[in-house]
Design a protein around this motif. Structure first.
Motif, PDB file in Angstrom:
ATOM      1  N   LEU A 261       0.841  -1.188   0.000  1.00 45.16           N
ATOM      2  CA  LEU A 261       0.000   0.000   0.000  1.00 45.16           C
ATOM      3  C   LEU A 261       0.876   1.238   0.000  1.00 45.16           C
ATOM      4  O   LEU A 261       1.849   1.319   0.759  1.00 45.16           O
ATOM      5  N   ARG A 262       0.536   2.188  -0.854  1.00 47.65           N
ATOM      6  CA  ARG A 262       1.235   3.476  -0.887  1.00 47.65           C
ATOM      7  C   ARG A 262       0.271   4.566  -0.439  1.00 47.65           C
ATOM      8  O   ARG A 262      -0.845   4.660  -0.950  1.00 47.65           O
ATOM      9  N   ARG A 263       0.723   5.395   0.496  1.00 49.46           N
ATOM     10  CA  ARG A 263      -0.156   6.382   1.104  1.00 49.46           C
ATOM     11  C   ARG A 263      -0.365   7.585   0.173  1.00 49.46           C
ATOM     12  O   ARG A 263       0.575   8.058  -0.467  1.00 49.46           O
ATOM     13  N   HIS A 264      -1.605   8.055   0.138  1.00 49.73           N
ATOM     14  CA  HIS A 264      -1.907   9.282  -0.599  1.00 49.73           C
ATOM     15  C   HIS A 264      -1.380  10.477   0.195  1.00 49.73           C
ATOM     16  O   HIS A 264      -1.693  10.640   1.381  1.00 49.73           O
ATOM     17  N   ILE A 265      -0.609  11.356  -0.463  1.00 47.94           N
ATOM     18  CA  ILE A 265       0.038  12.471   0.222  1.00 47.94           C
ATOM     19  C   ILE A 265      -0.822  13.718   0.236  1.00 47.94           C
ATOM     20  O   ILE A 265      -0.611  14.617   1.063  1.00 47.94           O
ATOM     21  N   PHE A 266      -1.825  13.799  -0.655  1.00 49.60           N
ATOM     22  CA  PHE A 266      -2.552  15.053  -0.814  1.00 49.60           C
ATOM     23  C   PHE A 266      -3.277  15.451   0.467  1.00 49.60           C
ATOM     24  O   PHE A 266      -3.338  16.639   0.813  1.00 49.60           O
ATOM     25  N   PHE A 267      -3.834  14.475   1.187  1.00 53.65           N
ATOM     26  CA  PHE A 267      -4.533  14.782   2.440  1.00 53.65           C
ATOM     27  C   PHE A 267      -3.587  15.435   3.440  1.00 53.65           C
ATOM     28  O   PHE A 267      -3.943  16.416   4.104  1.00 53.65           O
ATOM     29  N   PHE A 268      -2.392  14.927   3.566  1.00 57.90           N
ATOM     30  CA  PHE A 268      -1.445  15.477   4.542  1.00 57.90           C
ATOM     31  C   PHE A 268      -0.852  16.805   4.067  1.00 57.90           C
ATOM     32  O   PHE A 268      -0.445  17.617   4.900  1.00 57.90           O
ATOM     33  N   LEU A 269      -0.800  17.013   2.757  1.00 56.79           N
ATOM     34  CA  LEU A 269      -0.385  18.327   2.276  1.00 56.79           C
ATOM     35  C   LEU A 269      -1.365  19.396   2.720  1.00 56.79           C
ATOM     36  O   LEU A 269      -0.960  20.496   3.137  1.00 56.79           O
ATOM     37  N   LEU A 270      -2.652  19.089   2.646  1.00 55.30           N
ATOM     38  CA  LEU A 270      -3.668  20.071   3.024  1.00 55.30           C
ATOM     39  C   LEU A 270      -3.767  20.238   4.531  1.00 55.30           C
ATOM     40  O   LEU A 270      -4.013  21.351   5.021  1.00 55.30           O
ATOM     41  N   GLN A 271      -3.619  19.146   5.276  1.00 59.80           N
ATOM     42  CA  GLN A 271      -3.859  19.184   6.710  1.00 59.80           C
ATOM     43  C   GLN A 271      -2.622  19.488   7.539  1.00 59.80           C
ATOM     44  O   GLN A 271      -2.748  19.951   8.679  1.00 59.80           O
ATOM     45  N   THR A 272      -1.433  19.261   7.000  1.00 55.33           N
ATOM     46  CA  THR A 272      -0.223  19.394   7.819  1.00 55.33           C
ATOM     47  C   THR A 272       0.810  20.310   7.187  1.00 55.33           C
ATOM     48  O   THR A 272       1.232  21.311   7.803  1.00 55.33           O
ATOM     49  N   TYR A 273       1.239  20.001   5.964  1.00 56.11           N
ATOM     50  CA  TYR A 273       2.370  20.711   5.376  1.00 56.11           C
ATOM     51  C   TYR A 273       2.016  22.153   5.014  1.00 56.11           C
ATOM     52  O   TYR A 273       2.791  23.068   5.337  1.00 56.11           O
ATOM     53  N   PHE A 274       0.893  22.373   4.352  1.00 57.82           N
ATOM     54  CA  PHE A 274       0.520  23.734   3.979  1.00 57.82           C
ATOM     55  C   PHE A 274       0.291  24.626   5.203  1.00 57.82           C
ATOM     56  O   PHE A 274       0.783  25.760   5.238  1.00 57.82           O
ATOM     57  N   PRO A 275      -0.468  24.194   6.232  1.00 58.23           N
ATOM     58  CA  PRO A 275      -0.596  25.050   7.422  1.00 58.23           C
ATOM     59  C   PRO A 275       0.734  25.360   8.097  1.00 58.23           C
ATOM     60  O   PRO A 275       0.955  26.500   8.543  1.00 58.23           O
TER      61      PRO A 275
END
Length: 474
Positions: A261-275
């Motif tokens: 399984l490879r994790r989708h990064i887009f969710f964490f970009l919006l919730q963690t990295y961008f903020p």
């Protein structure tokens, strides 16, 4: 009269009895005549009866369940019985990072041959049964290694199917949901890929009694194409097999279902990295705010620090308490350091501003006190400068290379008493010794220069960090 009445009743009874007997005799003759006509007439084509469809025999009698001891495996005392396995994955329900496990629903099918269940059939058709017969015959004792919870679905009845062929081959299928452990490595989280394994093994029979194998190799594992997960992309399913050794019981055949399984990064970009990135950029705004606006710069710095702390706490709350550093921890803590350094930068600016204002105040007080007019004869390279209460910082910095001389009051006009003329002399001997120290202290004395350089250093350093981070983990 009473005798006459009794006589009439007796006559009626005898007449009814005779009529019933006549009808019964006629019916027997009619059926007997039909049978004799069928015997002596043209014979009808009959389909040979199939014992598998006969209702006179019970299932136990047909399969001879009561004639054998099904507590022992087939061919007991002989070579290991081969049991083929294939799996159809119906759904991959959930992946839990906190519990480090996964939940899967699948169809598990077993194939083996038990000659004790063979029966005679002219059509060579199989018989299918539900789970009630499973308790009366021998079935493989396969279990899931490292499983936490598992159950067989029972709506509306137990989802178990048993199919027996005339030659004794058996197909045993059941629908199971299992929750099993998955050893996950979060050192690259959330830019990670996880490989989980579902393991099948016989509980009681070693490889000398039962040989467990994949029936069709990699084709023994089939997957529903509609399976999808919210946070992961399913990259690959494949099967393997090997022997497992237990020191107390021996060697066992073990089958593996591996999936990556490879994790989708887009969710964490919006919730963690961008903020986190926005908070770091927001902390740089204080470099353009006036250094004398203490409430504005302090409140901005504290707000960004607290926001970064909240982001870090929220990310760690949804993760297991591992003892190593994750990729997201590196990014968040470096961002936190940048925000914290911006607060320290203003503390340094405010302190140096206070020190400089105190020094300037002393110079003004000294200029006011020294009102004598001594002679400045013999002094070379004299310069005269007008000083008042509104002189600039560059003017005071230019005084550092001069030696003090007594102040000469030239014009003391009543309307311009706040202006003073100060004669400063600079000897050629002191110029070379103080020049290097002046340049070294010029940035420290000019607090505006600290903000000026911070506007370039902080963004540049953060951009370099991002380039290194994403090149390493992507």
């Amino acid at each position: 009269m009473p005798y006459l009445r009794q006589f009439l009743i007796l006559v009626l009874f005898l007449g009814s009895f005779g009529e019933c007997r006549y009808k019964h005799t006629a019916r027997e003759r009619r059926w007997t005549g039909a049978v004799e006509t069928q015997k002596h007439g043209t014979s009808l084509a009959k389909k040979p009866p199939d014992v598998t469809k006969s209702r006179r025999l019970k299932t136990e009698q047909l399969l001879k369940v009561d004639d054998h001891d099904f507590t022992m495996r087939p061919a007991f005392g002989g070579p290991a019985i081969p049991v083929g396995v294939d799996v159809q994955v119906e759904s991959l329900d959930s992946i839990s990072e906190v519990d480090m496990d996964f939940t899967m629903t699948l169809y598990l099918r077993h194939y083996w041959k038990d000659e004790r269940l063979s029966f005679t059939s002219t059509t060579n058709k199989s018989m299918t049964f539900d789970g009630r017969l499973v308790k009366k015959i021998w079935v493989p004792d396969v279990f899931f290694v490292h499983s936490k919870r598992s159950f067989i679905h029972d709506t509306t009845t137990e989802n178990i199917m048993l199919r027996v062929f005339p030659d004794g081959h058996v197909l045993y299928s059941l629908r199971v949901t299992v929750t099993a452990a998955c050893n996950m490595d979060f050192s690259r989280f959330p830019l990670d890929s996880q490989t989980c394994t579902l393991e099948l093994e016989s509980y009681a029979y070693t490889d000398e009694d039962l040989m467990l194998y994949w029936k069709s190799g990699d084709e023994s594992l089939s997957i529903d194409e509609k399976i999808s997960l919210s946070q992961f992309l399913i990259q690959k399913f494949h099967t393997t097999s090997r022997l497992a050794f237990y020191s107390s019981t021996g060697w066992y055949n073990r089958l593996y279902i591996n999936f990556t399984l490879r994790r989708h990064i887009f969710f964490f970009l919006l919730q963690t990295y961008f903020p986190a990135t926005l908070m770091v950029m927001l902390s740089w705004v204080s470099f353009w705010i006036d250094r004398r606006a203490v409430p504005a710069r302090v409140s901005l710095g504290i707000t960004t620090v607290l926001t970064m702390s909240t982001i870090i706490t929220g990310v760690n709350a949804s993760m297991p308490r591992v003892s190593y550093i994750k990729a997201v921890d590196i990014y968040l803590w470096v961002s936190f350091v940048f925000v914290f350094l911006s607060v320290l930068e203003y503390a340094a600016v405010n302190y140096l501003t206070t020190v400089q204002e105190r020094r300037e105040r002393k110079l003004r007080d000294r200029a006011v006190r020294e009102q004598s007019l001594p002679c400045t004869c013999g002094m070379s390279h004299t310069r005269t400068m007008m000083l008042d209460g509104t002189y600039s910082e560059a003017d005071t910095n230019s005084l550092a290379g001069y030696t003090e001389a007594p102040m000469v009051l030239e014009d003391m006009m009543p309307e311009k008493q706040e202006h003073m003329v100060v004669h400063l002399s600079m000897s050629s001997e002191s110029t070379t010794t103080k020049k290097k120290g002046i340049r070294a202290l010029r940035i420290m004395q000019n607090t505006h220069a600290i903000d000026k350089y911070s506007r370039m250093i902080f963004p540049g350093a953060y951009i370099i960090f991002n380039l290194i981070y994403w090149s390493v983990y992507c």
